[in-house]
Design a protein around this motif. Structure first.
Motif, PDB file in Angstrom:
ATOM      1  N   PRO A  14      17.223   8.386  86.141  1.00 52.24           N
ATOM      2  CA  PRO A  14      17.131   8.074  87.573  1.00 52.24           C
ATOM      3  C   PRO A  14      16.308   6.825  87.874  1.00 52.24           C
ATOM      4  N   LEU A  15      15.585   6.309  86.875  1.00 54.35           N
ATOM      5  CA  LEU A  15      14.737   5.139  87.056  1.00 54.35           C
ATOM      6  C   LEU A  15      15.025   4.145  85.938  1.00 54.35           C
ATOM      7  N   GLY A  39      21.750   6.137  94.363  1.00 59.31           N
ATOM      8  CA  GLY A  39      20.476   6.863  94.420  1.00 59.31           C
ATOM      9  C   GLY A  39      19.486   6.532  93.332  1.00 59.31           C
ATOM     10  N   GLY A  40      19.804   5.600  92.437  1.00 55.29           N
ATOM     11  CA  GLY A  40      18.869   5.233  91.383  1.00 55.29           C
ATOM     12  C   GLY A  40      17.774   4.300  91.879  1.00 55.29           C
ATOM     13  N   CYS A  41      16.696   4.223  91.110  1.00 59.82           N
ATOM     14  CA  CYS A  41      15.597   3.301  91.404  1.00 59.82           C
ATOM     15  C   CYS A  41      15.575   2.220  90.328  1.00 59.82           C
ATOM     16  N   LEU A  42      15.580   0.975  90.760  1.00 65.63           N
ATOM     17  CA  LEU A  42      15.572  -0.157  89.838  1.00 65.63           C
ATOM     18  C   LEU A  42      14.304  -0.972  90.057  1.00 65.63           C
ATOM     19  N   ARG A 119      13.020  -2.681  98.655  1.00 65.16           N
ATOM     20  CA  ARG A 119      14.203  -2.663  99.521  1.00 65.16           C
ATOM     21  C   ARG A 119      14.986  -1.383  99.288  1.00 65.16           C
ATOM     22  N   GLU A 120      15.391  -0.741 100.378  1.00 64.05           N
ATOM     23  CA  GLU A 120      16.286   0.409 100.318  1.00 64.05           C
ATOM     24  C   GLU A 120      17.725  -0.094 100.259  1.00 64.05           C
ATOM     25  N   VAL A 121      18.479   0.414  99.308  1.00 65.49           N
ATOM     26  CA  VAL A 121      19.893   0.047  99.161  1.00 65.49           C
ATOM     27  C   VAL A 121      20.704   1.331  98.977  1.00 65.49           C
ATOM     28  N   GLY A 122      21.554   1.647  99.954  1.00 71.48           N
ATOM     29  CA  GLY A 122      22.294   2.898  99.870  1.00 71.48           C
ATOM     30  C   GLY A 122      21.334   4.071  99.781  1.00 71.48           C
ATOM     31  N   GLU A 123      21.522   4.900  98.748  1.00 72.15           N
ATOM     32  CA  GLU A 123      20.626   6.045  98.535  1.00 72.15           C
ATOM     33  C   GLU A 123      19.462   5.693  97.619  1.00 72.15           C
ATOM     34  N   GLY A 124      19.418   4.452  97.135  1.00 72.35           N
ATOM     35  CA  GLY A 124      18.433   4.088  96.126  1.00 72.35           C
ATOM     36  C   GLY A 124      17.378   3.104  96.608  1.00 72.35           C
ATOM     37  N   LEU A 125      16.601   2.624  95.658  1.00 75.39           N
ATOM     38  CA  LEU A 125      15.465   1.751  95.938  1.00 75.39           C
ATOM     39  C   LEU A 125      15.395   0.677  94.863  1.00 75.39           C
ATOM     40  N   VAL A 126      15.090  -0.554  95.279  1.00 72.28           N
ATOM     41  CA  VAL A 126      14.827  -1.624  94.318  1.00 72.28           C
ATOM     42  C   VAL A 126      13.417  -2.162  94.557  1.00 72.28           C
TER      43      VAL A 126
END
Length: 553
Positions: A14-15, A39-42, A119-126
């Motif tokens: 997930p990360l 929904g992943g975190c990058l 930054r929030e992108v879709g269900e995820g986070l960068v």
């Protein structure tokens, strides 16, 4: 865990963390965009790798050097006190939908670039950390090649241009922006009384490491990932202290006197023995019987045929010490912190079986402290070879030499690196804050000088009050090797998460990241501002911690 970007799975990973410049294909970049949207975190460090649109930034070139400045309150970047000096990475500007939490500034304090964005992108986070934090840490620790005298401090506090090639000559920190000042006192008439001491008082590389960990912890919390980590030290000690003794002069009477003080304090210390001569066998036996360590004090300072800078001379002196003491030394500190080149000495140590090196430190009072960045021991990265590799040697940075009590007049104290013990206590506090090793040198040759015994006693006592465990260099490197061998991971099951830990020593303390709303509790330890559940291995092979199953083998 390393994984192929083409096989990136939200269920298993997930990360995702990208460090440095990568040659990503168009397919891999699209896979990362999908990963985040779903929904992943990058987290990316040092480069966007062609994903400016995903991070919501515009790159404008390479970053050479700067300092981080935080502009808002956020879990990433909280509680840091150092100048956060960085080298390399990307210059970038946030373009849209980004939260900017830090900028890079130049030595005048003017903004160069946005540094850390979310930054929030879709269900995820960068999360983007544009400065190359990893390169910065390595660069500060290893420094530049020592081929000539270094540039002295402008205020005259560190005249390192003394015609002697030594570790200080290769340091890369800034004399003005990376040091702090401390007043010694206002009473008395001595040279050291009422003096303003300037020194490297903040652990920059420790904080840069922790900044990267904060970003990982923040992203892991967002995904409710119970991220496991093993605490740095045995039994959960907040930090470790190391007292070393360089036997310059090899005077047995002074050695016995210092050993008596060490025994009274109830600690084990590391004795770095200088060639030739050494101590009588009875003193070596007493040192070892007291739980202390015998190490080498390599002399490339004197300049004679066997005491000059060469691998052969290191081998000769190491063999001499082995024959004199019966001990194959695993630790070394160079006489007068002599140094040449950049990494060759670490290679010599590795070939000889020396696992702990201690020469990266000051010879002048103005370079005392975290001259090479921080308190955490580090392994040299041999990046001068075609295929970089970590060398099997641990560097334990040296903080200072021969402190004296705060009330001591320094009028007749000619040692160029002498500082009051108040500075040592400050360095201890910073080390405990960051969970590292505080390393101080006390020469037997100075044990009878005014204020030296008192300073050693004050320093050790203060460390014990802070919870510091005093260990030898060999004990430190033994533990680090044990800790590095631990295999643990978080595994998702139908009932939640299970942390599987193999080869977990009983002295190890396992920590598991908790949700952000868990702010207190008897079994909670905060690591760089994030709550972790505390677990000490019991006699049985497994335990439940809330809804989290912990299995050991």
């Amino acid at each position: 865990r390393r994984t192929s970007l083409k096989r990136l799975s939200l269920a298993e990973t997930p990360l995702c963390v990208l460090v440095g410049t990568k040659r990503l294909s168009a397919e891999e970049r699209e896979q990362l965009r999908w990963f985040v949207r779903e929904g992943g975190c990058l987290l990316a460090v040092g480069a966007t790798n062609g994903l400016d649109d995903l991070f919501g930034v515009r790159c404008s070139g390479e970053l050479t050097e700067g300092w981080l400045r935080f502009g808002c309150s956020h879990p990433i970047g909280s509680d840091w006190q150092s100048s956060l000096h960085v080298f390399g990475g990307a210059q970038m500007t946030a373009t849209h939908d980004c939260q900017v939490i830090a900028q890079v500034v130049d030595r005048k304090g003017d903004s160069i670039s946005d540094a850390i964005t979310l930054r929030e992108v879709g269900e995820g986070l960068v999360v983007l950390i544009a400065p190359d934090i990893v390169h910065s840490i390595v660069h500060i620790q290893q420094g530049i090649a020592v081929v000539k005298d270094g540039v002295p401090a402008p205020d005259g506090s560190a005249p390192i241009n003394d015609g002697i090639l030594k570790a200080e000559d290769g340091h890369v920190l800034d004399w003005e922006r990376d040091r702090i000042a401390m007043e010694h006192g206002t009473e008395g008439t001595g040279q050291g009384m009422g003096k303003r001491w300037v020194f490297f008082g903040q652990p920059i590389t420790d904080e840069l490491r922790a900044l990267l960990l904060q970003a990982i912890f923040f992203a892991a919390q967002r995904k409710k990932l119970p991220l496991p980590m093993v605490w740095y030290w045995q039994r959960g000690a907040p930090a470790v202290g190391l007292i070393s003794h360089d036997t310059d002069g090899n005077e047995p009477e002074l050695g016995w006197e210092l050993l008596s003080v060490v025994r009274q304090l109830g600690i084990a210390t590391t004795w770095c023995v200088l060639y030739p001569g050494g101590y009588p066998p009875s003193l070596y036996r007493a040192i070892l019987e007291g739980g202390c360590e015998i190490a080498l004090h390599f002399d490339a300072f004197t300049g004679t045929s066997l005491r000059s800078w060469s691998k052969r001379n290191l081998q000769v002196q190491w063999q001499w010490l082995k024959e004199a003491t019966g001990v194959a030394a695993v630790s070394n500190k160079n006489h007068y912190t002599r140094w040449e080149g950049r990494l060759e000495f670490f290679r010599w140590c590795a070939e000889l079986g020396i696992r702990a090196e201690q020469s990266k430190g000051p010879s002048k009072s103005g370079s005392v402290g975290f001259l090479f960045g921080g308190s955490h021991p580090w392994r040299p990265l041999d990046d001068e070879k075609e295929r970089p590799r970590f060398l099997p040697v641990v560097e334990i940075n040296l903080f200072s030499q021969d402190m004296v009590s705060d009330s001591t007049s320094l009028d007749n104290y000619f040692h160029p690196a002498i500082v009051p013990v108040r500075i040592g206590k400050s360095l201890l506090q910073q080390t405990v804050r960051m969970g590292g090793v505080a390393h101080f040198l006390f020469h037997p040759a100075h044990i009878r000088r005014p204020g030296t015994k008192e300073a050693l006693t004050e320093l050790v006592t203060f460390g014990c009050e802070l919870g510091v465990e005093w260990q030898t260099s060999a004990q430190i490197v033994d533990w680090l090797e044990q800790r590095r061998s631990i295999d643990f991971k978080a595994v998702r099951t139908s009932e939640g998460w299970t942390v599987v830990a193999k080869q977990l020593p009983r002295e190890a303390q396992l920590l598991v990241l908790q949700p952000p709303d868990l702010l207190s509790g008897e079994r909670i330890r905060f690591v760089y501002g994030f709550p972790f559940a505390l677990w000490q291995r019991p006699s049985e092979g497994g335990k439940f911690l809330g809804r989290l199953s912990i299995v050991t083998s």
